[in-house]
Design a protein around this motif. Structure first.
Motif, PDB file in Angstrom:
ATOM      1  N   GLU A 175       8.335   1.130  -6.750  1.00 35.22           N
ATOM      2  CA  GLU A 175       6.934   0.982  -6.433  1.00 35.22           C
ATOM      3  C   GLU A 175       6.258   2.597  -6.081  1.00 35.22           C
ATOM      4  OE1 GLU A 175       3.619  -0.593  -5.065  1.00 35.22           O
ATOM      5  OE2 GLU A 175       5.389  -1.612  -5.916  1.00 35.22           O
ATOM      6  N   LEU A 176       7.341   3.577  -5.918  1.00 32.25           N
ATOM      7  CA  LEU A 176       6.827   5.011  -5.873  1.00 32.25           C
ATOM      8  C   LEU A 176       6.320   5.413  -7.458  1.00 32.25           C
ATOM      9  CD1 LEU A 176       9.478   6.446  -3.477  1.00 32.25           C
ATOM     10  CD2 LEU A 176       6.994   6.624  -3.029  1.00 32.25           C
ATOM     11  N   GLY A 177       6.929   4.970  -8.230  1.00 31.66           N
ATOM     12  CA  GLY A 177       6.629   5.100  -9.539  1.00 31.66           C
ATOM     13  C   GLY A 177       5.515   4.450  -9.804  1.00 31.66           C
ATOM     14  N   VAL A 178       5.237   3.368  -9.640  1.00 27.45           N
ATOM     15  CA  VAL A 178       3.873   2.728  -9.812  1.00 27.45           C
ATOM     16  C   VAL A 178       2.705   3.568  -9.245  1.00 27.45           C
ATOM     17  CG1 VAL A 178       2.591   0.550  -9.495  1.00 27.45           C
ATOM     18  CG2 VAL A 178       4.905   0.464  -9.951  1.00 27.45           C
ATOM     19  N   VAL A 179       2.789   3.918  -8.016  1.00 30.81           N
ATOM     20  CA  VAL A 179       1.683   4.534  -7.445  1.00 30.81           C
ATOM     21  C   VAL A 179       1.470   6.122  -7.836  1.00 30.81           C
ATOM     22  CG1 VAL A 179       0.988   5.408  -5.154  1.00 30.81           C
ATOM     23  CG2 VAL A 179       2.167   3.242  -5.148  1.00 30.81           C
ATOM     24  N   TYR A 180       2.651   6.553  -8.444  1.00 32.36           N
ATOM     25  CA  TYR A 180       2.534   7.741  -9.028  1.00 32.36           C
ATOM     26  C   TYR A 180       1.978   7.823 -10.167  1.00 32.36           C
ATOM     27  CZ  TYR A 180       3.928  12.312 -11.226  1.00 32.36           C
ATOM     28  OH  TYR A 180       3.897  13.374 -12.157  1.00 32.36           O
ATOM     29  N   GLY A 181       2.104   6.865 -11.089  1.00 29.72           N
ATOM     30  CA  GLY A 181       1.455   6.675 -12.125  1.00 29.72           C
ATOM     31  C   GLY A 181       0.033   6.424 -11.996  1.00 29.72           C
ATOM     32  N   MET A 182      -0.405   5.530 -10.959  1.00 24.88           N
ATOM     33  CA  MET A 182      -1.724   5.163 -10.801  1.00 24.88           C
ATOM     34  C   MET A 182      -2.466   6.583 -10.504  1.00 24.88           C
ATOM     35  SD  MET A 182      -3.429   2.830  -7.738  1.00 24.88           S
ATOM     36  CE  MET A 182      -2.816   1.291  -8.300  1.00 24.88           C
ATOM     37  N   VAL A 183      -2.102   7.200  -9.795  1.00 22.42           N
ATOM     38  CA  VAL A 183      -2.634   8.475  -9.244  1.00 22.42           C
ATOM     39  C   VAL A 183      -2.816   9.424 -10.401  1.00 22.42           C
ATOM     40  CG1 VAL A 183      -2.372  10.584  -7.713  1.00 22.42           C
ATOM     41  CG2 VAL A 183      -1.848   8.423  -6.598  1.00 22.42           C
ATOM     42  N   ARG A 184      -1.726   9.667 -11.136  1.00 16.99           N
ATOM     43  CA  ARG A 184      -1.826  10.453 -12.453  1.00 16.99           C
ATOM     44  C   ARG A 184      -2.950  10.034 -13.224  1.00 16.99           C
ATOM     45  NH1 ARG A 184      -1.136  15.007 -11.685  1.00 16.99           N
ATOM     46  NH2 ARG A 184      -0.985  15.542 -13.794  1.00 16.99           N
ATOM     47  N   ALA A 200      -4.563   2.917  -4.388  1.00 20.33           N
ATOM     48  CA  ALA A 200      -3.422   3.795  -4.096  1.00 20.33           C
ATOM     49  C   ALA A 200      -3.036   3.990  -2.673  1.00 20.33           C
ATOM     50  CB  ALA A 200      -3.684   5.250  -4.786  1.00 20.33           C
ATOM     51  N   ARG A 201      -4.027   4.242  -1.950  1.00 20.84           N
ATOM     52  CA  ARG A 201      -4.005   4.318  -0.233  1.00 20.84           C
ATOM     53  C   ARG A 201      -3.214   3.065   0.229  1.00 20.84           C
ATOM     54  NH1 ARG A 201      -9.706   7.026   1.303  1.00 20.84           N
ATOM     55  NH2 ARG A 201      -9.200   9.262   0.343  1.00 20.84           N
ATOM     56  N   GLU A 202      -3.527   1.835  -0.020  1.00 14.13           N
ATOM     57  CA  GLU A 202      -3.223   0.569   0.345  1.00 14.13           C
ATOM     58  C   GLU A 202      -1.651   0.471  -0.007  1.00 14.13           C
ATOM     59  OE1 GLU A 202      -3.552  -4.082  -0.090  1.00 14.13           O
ATOM     60  OE2 GLU A 202      -5.183  -2.757  -0.937  1.00 14.13           O
ATOM     61  N   ARG A 203      -1.288   1.114  -1.144  1.00 11.84           N
ATOM     62  CA  ARG A 203       0.138   0.943  -1.681  1.00 11.84           C
ATOM     63  C   ARG A 203       1.106   2.069  -1.174  1.00 11.84           C
ATOM     64  NH1 ARG A 203       1.882  -1.590  -6.373  1.00 11.84           N
ATOM     65  NH2 ARG A 203       0.258  -2.902  -7.603  1.00 11.84           N
ATOM     66  N   ILE A 204       0.391   3.217  -0.799  1.00  9.63           N
ATOM     67  CA  ILE A 204       1.120   4.100   0.043  1.00  9.63           C
ATOM     68  C   ILE A 204       1.452   3.806   1.370  1.00  9.63           C
ATOM     69  CG2 ILE A 204       0.899   6.524   1.044  1.00  9.63           C
ATOM     70  CD1 ILE A 204      -0.665   7.349  -1.638  1.00  9.63           C
ATOM     71  N   ASP A 205       0.434   2.945   2.114  1.00 13.78           N
ATOM     72  CA  ASP A 205       0.808   2.409   3.480  1.00 13.78           C
ATOM     73  C   ASP A 205       2.019   1.566   3.448  1.00 13.78           C
ATOM     74  OD1 ASP A 205      -1.278   4.321   4.542  1.00 13.78           O
ATOM     75  OD2 ASP A 205      -2.669   2.548   4.503  1.00 13.78           O
ATOM     76  N   ALA A 206       1.990   0.607   2.470  1.00 12.01           N
ATOM     77  CA  ALA A 206       2.859  -0.236   2.293  1.00 12.01           C
ATOM     78  C   ALA A 206       4.479   0.290   2.170  1.00 12.01           C
ATOM     79  CB  ALA A 206       2.467  -1.398   1.121  1.00 12.01           C
ATOM     80  N   LEU A 207       4.508   1.596   1.336  1.00 12.72           N
ATOM     81  CA  LEU A 207       5.592   2.131   1.032  1.00 12.72           C
ATOM     82  C   LEU A 207       6.171   2.739   2.215  1.00 12.72           C
ATOM     83  CD1 LEU A 207       4.832   3.849  -2.505  1.00 12.72           C
ATOM     84  CD2 LEU A 207       6.708   2.106  -1.834  1.00 12.72           C
ATOM     85  N   TRP A 208       5.439   3.151   3.163  1.00 12.86           N
ATOM     86  CA  TRP A 208       5.951   3.738   4.557  1.00 12.86           C
ATOM     87  C   TRP A 208       6.568   2.463   5.160  1.00 12.86           C
ATOM     88  CZ3 TRP A 208       6.397   8.742   5.484  1.00 12.86           C
ATOM     89  CH2 TRP A 208       5.813   9.491   4.902  1.00 12.86           C
ATOM     90  N   ARG A 209       6.078   1.565   5.360  1.00 17.26           N
ATOM     91  CA  ARG A 209       6.696   0.446   6.014  1.00 17.26           C
ATOM     92  C   ARG A 209       7.912   0.045   5.202  1.00 17.26           C
ATOM     93  NH1 ARG A 209       1.192  -1.347   5.918  1.00 17.26           N
ATOM     94  NH2 ARG A 209       1.306  -2.624   4.279  1.00 17.26           N
ATOM     95  N   GLN A 210       7.999   0.046   3.808  1.00 19.23           N
ATOM     96  CA  GLN A 210       9.007  -0.314   3.052  1.00 19.23           C
ATOM     97  C   GLN A 210      10.308   0.955   3.261  1.00 19.23           C
ATOM     98  OE1 GLN A 210       8.145  -1.221  -1.082  1.00 19.23           O
ATOM     99  NE2 GLN A 210      10.555  -1.455  -1.612  1.00 19.23           N
ATOM    100  N   LEU A 211       9.864   1.907   3.465  1.00 23.11           N
ATOM    101  CA  LEU A 211      10.879   2.891   3.706  1.00 23.11           C
ATOM    102  C   LEU A 211      11.549   2.846   5.033  1.00 23.11           C
ATOM    103  CD1 LEU A 211      12.278   5.578   3.351  1.00 23.11           C
ATOM    104  CD2 LEU A 211      10.380   6.932   4.291  1.00 23.11           C
TER     105      LEU A 211
END
Length: 228
Positions: A175-184, A200-211
């Motif tokens: 999922e981190l890779g997906v967000v990185y690709g989107m941002v790039r 991108a921001r929504e996915r980043i917030d979800a990644l913090w919860r996943q972490l």
């Protein structure tokens, strides 16, 4: 008895041979038998005499021998038992030490992964914040370095962690890779239809919860203290 007879008697006693003394007593020859003798504690006794064995002494001797053998055998068995006990104790201590070392190594691996993911998310957040602005190149450089650091940390988790932890870390990394690709893609000016700053921001917030979920499982696996 004259002097000649006395001499013959003495010679017969000294050499232990049968001697005949003629004319010593009543004009007849008197045979003399050798009677071996020795002087013992109780007086003079015959050398050829067989003395009876004392049953009490034989029994006492046998008991003494058995006692000595039993003592030696008992000491040997005690020594062997002590050696086996020390060996088992050493093996238990060695196994416990290995388990502690493995736990410490796993904990260090999990800490490194958690740190790498946090840095990665922070760099993604900074990059998203700079979207549409003419931000410094250091933001993009920091994102690239964070991505590389995370990749190394995740590779370590794949080698050391059990299957459940590896699966959770893998989902997070993908999922981190997906967000990185989107941002790039947004940064490069070639976004896809689903790419946007809000997404991108929504996915980043979800990644913090996943972490947080992954971190909780890692604590359980490494027996680390639980924190909110």
């Amino acid at each position: 008895m004259d002097d000649q007879g006395i001499v013959l008697l003495k010679e017969a006693g000294a050499h232990g041979r049968r001697q005949t003394v003629s004319g010593a007593i009543s004009g007849r020859a008197v045979p003399l038998a050798r009677v071996p003798c020795f002087a013992g504690p109780g007086g003079v006794a015959g050398l050829g005499e067989e003395r009876p064995v004392d049953a009490g002494n034989a029994t006492a001797l046998g008991v003494a021998v058995v006692g000595v053998l039993g003592t030696l055998l008992s000491a040997l068995l005690t020594q062997r038992a002590g050696e086996r006990s020390r060996k088992r104790e050493y093996e238990r201590a060695e196994a416990a030490q290995e388990r502690r070392a493995e736990t410490q190594e796993a904990l260090a691996c999990y800490v490194a992964f958690n740190t790498a993911v946090r840095q990665y998310l922070a760099a993604l957040t900074d990059q998203v914040h700079e979207l549409g602005q003419d931000g410094p190149d250091s933001v993009q450089q920091r994102l690239t370095e964070a991505r590389d650091h995370h990749r190394d940390a995740y590779a370590e988790v794949q080698l050391r962690a059990p299957e459940r932890i590896t699966g959770l870390a893998g989902d997070l990394s993908r999922e981190l890779g997906v967000v990185y690709g989107m941002v790039r893609r947004i940064v490069s000016g070639a976004p896809r239809e689903s790419d946007s700053v809000a997404a991108a921001r929504e996915r980043i917030d979800a990644l913090w919860r996943q972490l947080r979920d992954v971190r909780r499982e890692m604590r359980i696996n490494s027996n680390a203290p639980q924190t909110p």
